[in-house]
Design a protein around this motif. Structure first.
Motif, PDB file in Angstrom:
ATOM      1  N   ALA A 225      -1.309  -2.414  -1.263  1.00 54.19           N
ATOM      2  CA  ALA A 225      -0.422  -1.373  -0.744  1.00 54.19           C
ATOM      3  C   ALA A 225      -0.905  -0.992   0.648  1.00 54.19           C
ATOM      4  O   ALA A 225      -2.083  -1.169   0.970  1.00 54.19           O
ATOM      5  N   PRO A 226      -0.011  -0.470   1.496  1.00 53.42           N
ATOM      6  CA  PRO A 226      -0.452   0.015   2.803  1.00 53.42           C
ATOM      7  C   PRO A 226      -1.279   1.277   2.656  1.00 53.42           C
ATOM      8  O   PRO A 226      -1.101   2.057   1.712  1.00 53.42           O
ATOM      9  N   LEU A 227      -2.194   1.459   3.581  1.00 57.22           N
ATOM     10  CA  LEU A 227      -3.008   2.668   3.598  1.00 57.22           C
ATOM     11  C   LEU A 227      -2.114   3.887   3.817  1.00 57.22           C
ATOM     12  O   LEU A 227      -1.189   3.857   4.624  1.00 57.22           O
ATOM     13  N   GLY A 228      -2.379   4.956   3.083  1.00 59.88           N
ATOM     14  CA  GLY A 228      -1.575   6.164   3.239  1.00 59.88           C
ATOM     15  C   GLY A 228      -1.384   6.870   1.913  1.00 59.88           C
ATOM     16  O   GLY A 228      -2.062   6.577   0.918  1.00 59.88           O
ATOM     17  N   ASP A 229      -0.421   7.773   1.898  1.00 57.76           N
ATOM     18  CA  ASP A 229      -0.202   8.582   0.702  1.00 57.76           C
ATOM     19  C   ASP A 229       0.221   7.755  -0.500  1.00 57.76           C
ATOM     20  O   ASP A 229      -0.021   8.140  -1.645  1.00 57.76           O
ATOM     21  N   THR A 230       0.881   6.601  -0.260  1.00 54.36           N
ATOM     22  CA  THR A 230       1.375   5.786  -1.380  1.00 54.36           C
ATOM     23  C   THR A 230       0.306   4.883  -1.978  1.00 54.36           C
ATOM     24  O   THR A 230       0.546   4.251  -3.001  1.00 54.36           O
TER      25      THR A 230
ATOM     26  N   GLY B 279       2.131  -8.819   9.234  1.00 51.39           N
ATOM     27  CA  GLY B 279       2.118  -7.844  10.316  1.00 51.39           C
ATOM     28  C   GLY B 279       0.743  -7.257  10.542  1.00 51.39           C
ATOM     29  O   GLY B 279       0.304  -7.056  11.678  1.00 51.39           O
ATOM     30  N   VAL B 280       0.035  -6.991   9.450  1.00 49.47           N
ATOM     31  CA  VAL B 280      -1.327  -6.476   9.555  1.00 49.47           C
ATOM     32  C   VAL B 280      -2.227  -7.502  10.232  1.00 49.47           C
ATOM     33  O   VAL B 280      -3.065  -7.163  11.082  1.00 49.47           O
ATOM     34  N   LEU B 281      -2.074  -8.778   9.865  1.00 50.49           N
ATOM     35  CA  LEU B 281      -2.868  -9.827  10.501  1.00 50.49           C
ATOM     36  C   LEU B 281      -2.628  -9.859  12.005  1.00 50.49           C
ATOM     37  O   LEU B 281      -3.568  -9.925  12.801  1.00 50.49           O
ATOM     38  N   GLN B 282      -1.368  -9.808  12.416  1.00 51.07           N
ATOM     39  CA  GLN B 282      -1.047  -9.837  13.849  1.00 51.07           C
ATOM     40  C   GLN B 282      -1.654  -8.628  14.559  1.00 51.07           C
ATOM     41  O   GLN B 282      -2.197  -8.742  15.660  1.00 51.07           O
ATOM     42  N   HIS B 283      -1.572  -7.471  13.914  1.00 50.54           N
ATOM     43  CA  HIS B 283      -2.131  -6.265  14.521  1.00 50.54           C
ATOM     44  C   HIS B 283      -3.652  -6.353  14.630  1.00 50.54           C
ATOM     45  O   HIS B 283      -4.240  -6.010  15.667  1.00 50.54           O
ATOM     46  N   GLN B 284      -4.300  -6.823  13.556  1.00 44.85           N
ATOM     47  CA  GLN B 284      -5.759  -6.901  13.564  1.00 44.85           C
ATOM     48  C   GLN B 284      -6.270  -7.949  14.550  1.00 44.85           C
ATOM     49  O   GLN B 284      -7.383  -7.823  15.070  1.00 44.85           O
TER      50      GLN B 284
ATOM     51  N   GLY C 209      -9.220  -2.485   6.211  1.00 45.82           N
ATOM     52  CA  GLY C 209      -8.334  -2.256   7.343  1.00 45.82           C
ATOM     53  C   GLY C 209      -7.227  -1.301   6.964  1.00 45.82           C
ATOM     54  O   GLY C 209      -7.471  -0.221   6.420  1.00 45.82           O
ATOM     55  N   SER C 210      -5.995  -1.704   7.202  1.00 48.35           N
ATOM     56  CA  SER C 210      -4.853  -0.846   6.898  1.00 48.35           C
ATOM     57  C   SER C 210      -4.210  -1.186   5.557  1.00 48.35           C
ATOM     58  O   SER C 210      -3.092  -0.758   5.276  1.00 48.35           O
ATOM     59  N   LEU C 211      -4.902  -1.969   4.730  1.00 52.02           N
ATOM     60  CA  LEU C 211      -4.419  -2.299   3.389  1.00 52.02           C
ATOM     61  C   LEU C 211      -5.388  -1.770   2.342  1.00 52.02           C
ATOM     62  O   LEU C 211      -6.594  -1.663   2.583  1.00 52.02           O
ATOM     63  N   VAL C 212      -4.849  -1.466   1.170  1.00 53.68           N
ATOM     64  CA  VAL C 212      -5.648  -1.003   0.037  1.00 53.68           C
ATOM     65  C   VAL C 212      -5.377  -1.929  -1.142  1.00 53.68           C
ATOM     66  O   VAL C 212      -4.230  -2.346  -1.370  1.00 53.68           O
TER      67      VAL C 212
END
Length: 484
Positions: free
Chosen positions: A299-304, A463-468, A348-351
């Motif tokens: 899941a993406p990092l954040g409230d969810t 998308g996370v890979l491209q950003h990282q 990173g930005s994934l959980v």
């Protein structure tokens, strides 16, 4: 920290190790390989990642294992190497590793810290062999490197391994190691040069979602029908860049964006560079204690993110991985232990849902079945990257994925001279070929999976890979191909 020896001490050790090896009747008749190591001053600038170019050799091989703040290991050059495909690749790679490390001529290792030990470096492909010769990497590549620079905490060591004979002597090896050690310390003491190379952007990205949707729908049909319990279907995206991409600059970015992962690089001369940041441990073996990670559910990092712990689909997918790893280790004669419930692990930005699994190896029962690569063979591929049942899932991956997986989701890592090992699963990775970058990501399909949600997960990972990797979309580029 141990002070560096004098050159006289180093030369005496090199001469004694060489003579002892020649007198050993169990060794081959050739001159063998001399392996010497010296401690370095672990000053702030002594970073194996940044100093890897200083280890360059004519054959062009280089390797990075960056678990900083844990072990950071840079290596270059081939002293001895193996490359092969086929069903016995794990067994033969273990034999090569044991033979290469067991035949080294080394000074007495009393007081030598684990980070200074000689290592064989390993990069497997996902499948035993590519479908067609030359269409992908060999089933396994193993290298005993010439240079090995390791740092962990306040300790740093440099090791050199050279085949003796043909003008290579104990003295010449000692001199080469001594001069390189002093040079590295000098470079590390210099001021930081400042900003690195300019960022490289994406000129074009291949469209992937149309073909992937059809494959996902077919896979969900197989799972719902009961032919498979789980299938992890991957997609590959080709990115055309607007300039050359420096792998070490990428790894520096990954160190900042993926502090909890193990960054890695495997690069042949003038060829493909495999690089990434793996959150998943296939196995670590240290002093008889084995650890493997079950990592499934994203899941993406954040409230969810906490919804993963309440998701029936994700918890089911995760438990399949935990149960399979546990059962595999039990069949290998081990007694695995695991926490009752998974926890959330941020990378990173994934959980992800994460369950560590450990087992103690009994020294009295150690044999081929408990050698590191024998255990890796029964663990690879885990259901987190392939599916269940394993044989049927692998067959369907060959049918539904229109590309060679290559190194994607395969073991990469090392074995040292004391039998300790660390192998990660090469996910969150890419393969760099000049100005073309291949990114691969997958999603686990079980009963209850929905095609739209799985496409969103894969798009998130790409998308996370491209950003990282710090790859911005350039003006005039085709954005449509990058969207799911």
């Amino acid at each position: 920290m141990q002070a560096p020896p004098s050159f006289t001490d180093l030369l005496a050790d090199a001469t004694a190790a060489t003579e002892a090896a020649r007198r050993d009747p169990a060794r081959p008749e050739d001159d063998g390989v001399l392996s010497l190591a010296v401690p370095l001053r672990a000053i702030a600038g002594l970073d194996p990642l940044q100093l890897l170019p200083e280890l360059a050799t004519p054959d062009g091989f280089r390797f990075l294992w960056d678990g900083a703040p844990g072990l950071c290991l840079a290596a270059a050059g081939r002293c001895n190497a193996l490359e092969l495909s086929g069903a016995r690749r794990f067994e033969l790679a273990q034999r090569f590793s044991s033979a290469s490390l067991g035949r080294l001529a080394t000074p007495p290792s009393s007081g030598l810290p684990p980070l200074a030990r000689p290592r064989v470096l390993l990069a497997f492909a996902f499948f035993d062999s590519p479908l067609q010769q030359g269409s992908g990497p060999a089933g396994v590549q193993a290298v005993l490197p010439r240079w090995q620079l390791a740092r962990q905490g306040r300790q740093a060591w440099l090791r050199l391994q050279r085949t003796l004979g043909g003008g290579i002597t104990a003295r010449s090896v000692a001199e080469e190691l001594w001069e390189k050690a002093r040079r590295l310390e000098t470079i590390a003491s210099l001021p930081d040069p400042g900003s690195g190379p300019a960022a490289v952007g994406i000129r074009h990205g291949s469209s992937w979602h149309g073909g992937y949707r059809a494959a996902v729908e077919r896979a969900i049909e197989l799972v719902e029908r009961g032919d498979l319990t789980k299938l992890v279907l991957a997609v590959r995206q080709q990115l055309e860049l607007d300039g050359p991409l420096d792998p070490l600059a990428v790894l520096t970015n990954l160190r900042r964006s993926q502090p909890g992962s193990c960054r890695f690089l495997w690069q042949q001369q003038g060829g493909d560079a495999l690089l990434g940041a793996s959150p998943e441990r296939l196995l670590t073996l240290r002093q008889g204690l084995l650890r493997s990670d079950a990592l499934a559910g994203t899941a993406p990092l954040g409230d969810t993110a906490t919804e993963l712990l309440r998701s029936t689909k994700d918890r089911h997918e995760h438990e399949l991985v935990v149960e399979t790893i546990t059962a595999v280790l039990q069949r290998a004669g081990l007694t695995p232990r695991r926490p009752r419930h998974p926890r959330l692990a941020r990378h990173g930005s994934l959980v992800h849902l994460h369950t560590p699994i450990t087992a103690r190896l009994d020294p009295a029962l150690l044999g081929r079945a408990h050698q590191p690569l024998a255990l890796a063979e029964v663990l690879h591929p885990t259901p987190a990257v392939a599916g269940l049942p394993r044989r049927e899932a692998i067959a369907w991956l060959r049918s539904l994925e229109p590309f060679e997986r290559g190194h994607y989701a395969a073991p990469i890592g090392w074995i040292d001279s004391e039998g300790d090992a660390d192998l990660r699963v090469a996910i969150r990775s890419g393969t760099l070929r000049g100005q073309r970058l291949e990114l691969t990501a997958g999603a686990g399909l079980v009963r209850g999976s929905r095609a739209e949600k799985e496409l969103q997960e894969v798009a998130l990972k790409l998308g996370v890979l491209q950003h990282q990797l710090n790859l911005p979309l350039r003006a005039g580029a085709d954005p449509g191909a990058l969207r799911a």
